[in-house]
Design a protein around this motif. Structure first.
Motif, short mmCIF file in Angstrom:
data_model
loop_
_atom_site.label_atom_id
_atom_site.label_comp_id
_atom_site.label_asym_id
_atom_site.label_seq_id
_atom_site.Cartn_x
_atom_site.Cartn_y
_atom_site.Cartn_z
N UNK A 152 26.74 32.28 15.97
CA UNK A 152 25.62 32.90 16.65
C UNK A 152 25.96 33.23 18.11
N UNK A 153 27.24 33.41 18.36
CA UNK A 153 27.68 33.61 19.73
C UNK A 153 27.48 35.03 20.23
N UNK A 154 27.60 35.18 21.53
CA UNK A 154 27.61 36.48 22.17
C UNK A 154 28.84 36.54 23.06
N UNK A 155 29.70 37.51 22.80
CA UNK A 155 30.91 37.67 23.60
C UNK A 155 30.86 39.01 24.32
N UNK A 156 30.88 38.97 25.64
CA UNK A 156 31.00 40.19 26.43
C UNK A 156 32.48 40.41 26.74
N UNK A 157 32.89 41.67 26.78
CA UNK A 157 34.32 41.90 27.03
C UNK A 157 34.54 43.26 27.68
N UNK A 158 35.69 43.37 28.35
CA UNK A 158 36.17 44.64 28.88
C UNK A 158 37.68 44.65 28.72
N UNK A 159 38.27 45.82 28.82
CA UNK A 159 39.70 45.93 28.52
C UNK A 159 40.41 46.82 29.53
N UNK A 160 41.70 46.64 29.63
CA UNK A 160 42.52 47.52 30.47
C UNK A 160 42.58 48.90 29.83
N UNK A 161 42.87 49.91 30.63
CA UNK A 161 42.89 51.29 30.16
C UNK A 161 43.95 51.52 29.08
N UNK A 162 44.96 50.68 29.05
CA UNK A 162 46.06 50.89 28.10
C UNK A 162 45.70 50.51 26.66
N UNK A 163 44.58 49.83 26.47
CA UNK A 163 44.13 49.47 25.12
C UNK A 163 43.46 50.69 24.51
N UNK A 164 43.98 51.17 23.38
CA UNK A 164 43.46 52.40 22.77
C UNK A 164 42.10 52.16 22.11
N UNK A 165 41.44 53.26 21.74
CA UNK A 165 40.14 53.17 21.07
C UNK A 165 40.27 52.43 19.74
N UNK A 166 41.32 52.74 19.00
CA UNK A 166 41.53 52.07 17.71
C UNK A 166 41.76 50.58 17.92
N UNK A 214 46.55 38.78 34.69
CA UNK A 214 47.20 38.62 33.38
C UNK A 214 48.32 39.64 33.19
N UNK A 215 48.08 40.86 33.65
CA UNK A 215 49.14 41.87 33.58
C UNK A 215 50.37 41.42 34.37
N UNK A 216 50.12 40.95 35.59
CA UNK A 216 51.22 40.50 36.44
C UNK A 216 51.90 39.26 35.88
N UNK A 217 51.09 38.31 35.42
CA UNK A 217 51.64 37.04 34.95
C UNK A 217 52.37 37.14 33.64
N UNK A 218 51.93 38.07 32.78
CA UNK A 218 52.53 38.19 31.44
C UNK A 218 53.48 39.37 31.31
N UNK A 219 53.45 40.28 32.27
CA UNK A 219 54.34 41.43 32.21
C UNK A 219 53.98 42.43 31.12
N UNK A 220 52.69 42.52 30.79
CA UNK A 220 52.22 43.46 29.77
C UNK A 220 51.05 44.27 30.33
N UNK A 221 50.58 45.26 29.55
CA UNK A 221 49.50 46.10 30.05
C UNK A 221 48.24 46.05 29.19
N UNK A 222 48.35 45.65 27.92
CA UNK A 222 47.21 45.66 27.00
C UNK A 222 46.49 44.31 27.05
N UNK A 223 45.43 44.28 27.85
CA UNK A 223 44.73 43.01 28.10
C UNK A 223 43.23 43.21 27.91
N UNK A 224 42.61 42.26 27.23
CA UNK A 224 41.16 42.23 27.06
C UNK A 224 40.65 40.94 27.69
N UNK A 225 39.66 41.08 28.54
CA UNK A 225 39.04 39.90 29.15
C UNK A 225 37.68 39.68 28.51
N UNK A 226 37.48 38.54 27.88
CA UNK A 226 36.26 38.27 27.13
C UNK A 226 35.57 37.01 27.64
N UNK A 227 34.24 37.00 27.51
CA UNK A 227 33.45 35.83 27.88
C UNK A 227 32.53 35.47 26.71
#
Length: 268
Positions: free
Chosen positions: A125-139, A103-116
Motif C-alpha cells: 500500500x506504499x506510495x513512491x515518488x520519483x524523478x530521473x536523470x535526463x539520460x533515462x529513456x521513456x521506455x 550518484x552520477x559522480x560517485x558511481x560514474x554513470x548517467x542513468x539514475x532514478x531518485x525515489x522516495x
C-alpha cells in the motif's frame, strides 16, 4: 532483465518481496545483496531470490540496481561499486537526501532514478515518488515505474525538489498518522477502554475514513461537514483542534521534514 537490490533492510526487502509476488520478473532474475551473514542466511530461505554477499558476483549481471542502504553509507558504497558499473545500468536510489548528481559522480554513470517510498510499501500500500536523470529513456522510465508500482503506487515528479517536498507528505507521512492514532488510543484508554478495544476503535476508524476518502470525490473538508453537526460532539472536537491551531502545527511538521530532506541533499 535482471534486478539487483543492494541492502536487505525494511525497504530493500519490501521491494524484493513485492517483485517476487508480482511475477514481473521471471525465476531467479531477482538478486539481493547484504553484508550481514545472518540476513543472507535468512534470505536464502525465500525462494526465487539469488542471494549474494559479494557485490562483484552480482553487480555486473544487473540491468537495474536498487540501492536501499542508509544515506551515510552512500560514499563508501559508491567507491566500491564504481569500478564495476556499466554505462547501460540504471540505478534506482531510495536513499533520502542523496542527489542524482552525487550518484552520477560517485558511481560514474548517467542513468539514475531518485525515489522516495514510504513504509506502507511493506504491505503493498506504499506510495513512491520519483524523478530521473535526463539520460533515462521513456521506455526505461516505464519499466522503472512498473517496478516501483509493485509496492503500491508511484508518482513521477519533475524535479528533485519535488521529491524532497514529497518526503514531508508521503515519505514521512505515515509517522504523522501513527502519531495521531497513538494520541487517540491514549485518549480511549483514559476513558476506560482496554488496550485491545482502543486499538480496534482507532484502527477501524482510520481504515473506514480512508476508504470513504479514496472511493469518493469529496474533499476532507466536505467529509468533516458530513460528520459534524452544529452543536454536536464532532463539532466540539473540531472546534478544539482549530482553537489549538492543529492544522498549522501539522503544516509546520511537514515543512520540517521537507527542509531536513533538503539539508540532507546539501550534506551529500
Amino acid at each position: 532483465m535482471k534486478v539487483l537490490v543492494i541492502g536487505a533492510g525494511n525497504m530493500g526487502l519490501a521491494y524484493a518481496k513485492a517483485l517476487v509476488k508480482s511475477e514481473f520478473l521471471s525465476n531467479h532474475n531477482l538478486m539481493i545483496s547484504d553484508t550481514s551473514p545472518e540476513k543472507t542466511e535468512e534470505l536464502k530461505k525465500i525462494s526465487r531470490f539469488d542471494v549474494y554477499t559479494n557485490l562483484s558476483d552480482c553487480l555486473p549481471k544487473a540491468d537495474i540496481i536498487f540501492i536501499a542502504v542508509k544515506p551515510y553509507h552512500a560514499e563508501e558504497l559508491f567507491s566500491e561499486l564504481k569500478p564495476m558499473m556499466s554505462p547501460d545500468q540504471i540505478v534506482i536510489s531510495i536513499m533520502a537526501g542523496v542527489t542524482i548528481q552525487s550518484m552520477k559522480d560517485g558511481l560514474g554513470i548517467t542513468k539514475v532514478v531518485r525515489a522516495m517510498p514510504n513504509l506502507p510499501a511493506q504491505v503493498g500500500k506504499g506510495l513512491t515518488s520519483f524523478t530521473a536523470s535526463d539520460e533515462v529513456s521513456r521506455l526505461e522510465l516505464s519499466t522503472v515505474e512498473n517496478l516501483l508500482d509493485t509496492t503500491g503506487r508511484s508518482v513521477r515528479l519533475d524535479t528533485e525538489n519535488d521529491v524532497d517536498a514529497s518526503t514531508g507528505i508521503s515519505g514521512s507521512g505515515p509517522a504523522y498518522v501513527f502519531y495521531f492514532m497513538q494520541s487517540m488510543m491514549e485518549a480511549a484508554q483514559k476513558m476506560g477502554f482496554s488496550d485491545h478495544d482502543s486499538k480496534v476503535l482507532v484502527g477501524q476508524t482510520f481504515e473506514g475514513a480512508v476508504e470513504l476518502f479514496n472511493k469518493s470525490d469529496l474533499s476532507p473538508k466536505e467529509w468533516m461537514k458530513r460528520v459534524a453537526s452544529k452543536g454536536g460532539t464532532t463539532r466540539a472536537a473540531l472546534d478544539s483542534m482549530e482553537d489549538n491551531n492543529i492544522n498549522s502545527l501539522i503544516e509546520e511538521a511537514a515543512h520540517a521534514a521537507f527542509n531536513r530532506a533538503v539539508e540532507l541533499g546539501k550534506e551529500s
